[in-house]
Design a protein around this motif. Structure first.
Motif: not given
Length: 168
Positions: A63-86
């Motif tokens: 729901a964030l603007p594209a520019a904000a998503r670019a800044v928070r992309a690493r947080w989303y993949v690592r913390s929200v989707l929990r990719l390292p744990e997966l």
């Protein structure tokens, strides 16, 4: 896929035929209206041994603007989707999801972003009977958590030191 730091990288890495046998994060989006039971569904899903629930439940990333998503992309993949744990537990054995219920309210731009990020992901939508949902929403908005039962013909009456009371 385990080295990705953005949803776009994850989408590219998991689009190959080789990756099709893996659980591909995010596996599904959890949506619904406020007071429909998405938090209860999140709680139930988080107890399943093959699911890593996102933290926080509703990151709101798409729901964030594209520019904000670019800044928070690493947080989303690592913390929200929990990719390292997966990756640590095996991509073929665990699933994860995004529980932002209000994505449904944002329309086509968010739907397009979700589709671009994970075309394989399913959409799980929680519904609730409309009148019960509306009453729950009204009650949720009250500071003390109680609705004034006006539908039962009660009258509000001032009582000396105790404040307002209900009189039939």
């Amino acid at each position: 896929a385990c080295r990705c730091a953005s949803p776009a990288c994850l989408a590219r890495a998991l689009a190959s035929k080789k990756a099709s046998s893996l659980f591909r994060p995010p596996h599904f989006w959890l949506g619904g209206c406020q007071k429909c039971g998405t938090t209860s569904m999140y709680g139930l899903l988080s107890r399943h041994p093959q699911i890593l629930a996102p933290e926080p439940k509703e990151p709101g990333y798409f729901a964030l603007p594209a520019a904000a998503r670019a800044v928070r992309a690493r947080w989303y993949v690592r913390s929200v989707l929990r990719l390292p744990e997966l990756c640590e537990r095996g991509l073929a054995r665990r699933a994860t999801f995004d529980g932002t219920a209000y994505y449904l309210q944002w329309g086509t731009p968010v739907a397009a972003a979700l589709r671009a990020a994970a075309p394989w992901a399913k959409l799980v939508v929680v519904f609730r009977e409309p009148v019960a949902r509306a009453m729950s929403w009204l009650q949720h908005g009250r500071p003390n958590g109680h609705l004034l039962p006006c539908w039962r013909c009660y009258a509000l009456q001032e009582d000396d030191a105790r404040g307002p009371t209900l009189k039939k």
